[in-house]
Scaffold this motif. Structure first.
Motif, mmCIF file in Angstrom:
data_model
loop_
_atom_site.group_PDB
_atom_site.id
_atom_site.type_symbol
_atom_site.label_atom_id
_atom_site.label_comp_id
_atom_site.label_asym_id
_atom_site.label_seq_id
_atom_site.Cartn_x
_atom_site.Cartn_y
_atom_site.Cartn_z
ATOM 1 N N ALA A 113 0.811 -1.216 0.000
ATOM 2 C CA ALA A 113 0.000 0.000 0.000
ATOM 3 C C ALA A 113 0.843 1.263 0.000
ATOM 4 C CB ALA A 113 -0.934 0.007 1.203
ATOM 5 N N LYS A 114 1.994 1.203 0.675
ATOM 6 C CA LYS A 114 2.864 2.382 0.693
ATOM 7 C C LYS A 114 4.271 1.973 1.092
ATOM 8 C CE LYS A 114 2.750 4.067 5.470
ATOM 9 N NZ LYS A 114 2.526 5.201 6.376
ATOM 10 N N MET A 115 5.237 2.786 0.693
ATOM 11 C CA MET A 115 6.616 2.649 1.135
ATOM 12 C C MET A 115 7.229 4.042 1.055
ATOM 13 S SD MET A 115 8.726 0.347 2.343
ATOM 14 C CE MET A 115 7.807 -1.110 1.854
ATOM 15 N N ARG A 116 7.451 4.644 2.200
ATOM 16 C CA ARG A 116 7.992 5.999 2.210
ATOM 17 C C ARG A 116 9.355 6.051 1.517
ATOM 18 N NH1 ARG A 116 6.367 6.923 8.445
ATOM 19 N NH2 ARG A 116 4.175 7.453 8.121
ATOM 20 N N LYS A 117 9.604 7.155 0.846
ATOM 21 C CA LYS A 117 10.879 7.479 0.192
ATOM 22 C C LYS A 117 11.080 6.774 -1.143
ATOM 23 C CE LYS A 117 13.313 8.341 4.566
ATOM 24 N NZ LYS A 117 14.514 7.989 5.371
ATOM 25 N N LYS A 118 10.108 5.964 -1.602
ATOM 26 C CA LYS A 118 10.280 5.295 -2.883
ATOM 27 C C LYS A 118 8.943 4.924 -3.501
ATOM 28 C CE LYS A 118 12.083 1.231 -3.122
ATOM 29 N NZ LYS A 118 11.140 0.528 -4.004
ATOM 30 N N ASP A 119 8.963 4.745 -4.810
ATOM 31 C CA ASP A 119 7.782 4.273 -5.525
ATOM 32 C C ASP A 119 7.719 2.756 -5.463
ATOM 33 O OD1 ASP A 119 7.002 6.843 -6.302
ATOM 34 O OD2 ASP A 119 8.276 6.788 -8.089
ATOM 35 N N VAL A 120 6.509 2.232 -5.404
ATOM 36 C CA VAL A 120 6.283 0.789 -5.443
ATOM 37 C C VAL A 120 5.110 0.521 -6.377
ATOM 38 C CG1 VAL A 120 7.178 0.337 -3.119
ATOM 39 C CG2 VAL A 120 4.743 0.893 -3.428
ATOM 40 N N GLN A 121 4.978 -0.738 -6.773
ATOM 41 C CA GLN A 121 3.833 -1.131 -7.587
ATOM 42 C C GLN A 121 2.667 -1.440 -6.654
ATOM 43 O OE1 GLN A 121 4.722 -3.923 -10.819
ATOM 44 N NE2 GLN A 121 6.915 -3.629 -10.400
ATOM 45 N N THR A 122 1.588 -0.683 -6.786
ATOM 46 C CA THR A 122 0.500 -0.757 -5.809
ATOM 47 C C THR A 122 -0.696 -1.577 -6.293
ATOM 48 O OG1 THR A 122 -0.331 1.378 -6.615
ATOM 49 C CG2 THR A 122 1.118 1.410 -4.680
#
Length: 241
Positions: free
Chosen positions: A201-210
């Motif tokens: 759902a989220k990962m601070r400081k970086k983009d992820v595939q949601t």
């Protein structure tokens, strides 16, 4: 550039676009049987086996023998060897629940956490961690303090918690906001068993595939399949976190 810690779990590092942010704390949520403890065991085991990173496993629910049996049932055959060598340090419920005061347990842990010998940590689970506290405000204060201590000591951590709603956007807690990353494990019943899914759902400081991705648990642990699920279990709106 943001430094990353690879989980070593097939498919998961890809949808994380490389791994978990180093020195962060990620909350792993899901209903009973969704695979939270499996992912946690695999994260610690892979750290030693694949990346030469030592790990600490804090279990408020199982004893050390239960953890060994669970790990070996998944094919993590060297788990006990790593425990005996000190590459994996296990604090089980018999140790962690011995003291009624969290400060006493924290003092016990700090001796290990401040020697820079460990890079990964699992706390399983926050639901049992809550037993130390009568007041909700006090629990959150200590949790935030503990998260800060983990980061300051160079640990990349996973914490598990029970999710009571079938839909994660209906069961958001303060812990989802206090932690740097949120990963949800989902499951839907079928005629022959269950289908399992994972959602970052989220990962601070970086983009992820949601997107929501299918996953399975078998010999060797969790495998995430990178073909996104054809349906969404959530609302069409953006992540609530």
């Amino acid at each position: 550039m943001v430094e990353l810690t690879k989980t070593g779990i097939d498919g998961l590092d890809s949808i994380l676009n490389g791994g978990i942010v180093k020195h962060s704390t990620t909350l792993l949520s899901g209903p009973p049987g969704a695979g939270k403890s499996v992912l946690a065991l695999q994260y610690i085991y892979n750290g030693v086996e694949k990346f030469d990173e030592r790990g600490v496993y804090l279990s408020f629910e199982e004893n050390a023998e239960d953890l060994r049996q669970a790990a070996e049932s998944l094919g993590f055959d060297n788990w006990q060897d790593h425990v005996e060598s000190g590459d994996i340090k296990v604090y089980d419920k018999q140790v962690l629940l011995r003291q009624a005061d969290f400060n006493a347990s924290l003092e016990l842990l700090l001796e290990e956490l401040t020697d820079d010998d460990y890079q990964r940590l699992v706390l399983d689970s926050l639901s049992m961690f809550s037993l130390f506290f009568e007041e909700e405000r006090e629990r959150r204060t200590y949790l935030l303090k503990f998260i800060d201590i983990l980061s300051e000591n160079g640990l990349t951590s996973l914490m598990t918690t029970e999710q009571h709603s079938a839909l994660p956007d209906k069961d958001i807690s303060m812990e989802n906001f206090l932690t740097d990353g949120n990963i949800f494990l989902l499951q839907t019943p079928t005629e022959t068993g269950v289908n399992r899914y994972i959602w970052v759902a989220k990962m601070r400081k970086k983009d992820v595939q949601t997107d929501i991705f299918p996953m399975e648990i078998s010999e060797g642990g969790i495998t995430v399949h990178e073909n996104a699920s054809a349906f969404s279990m959530l609302n069409e709106d953006a992540s609530p976190i």
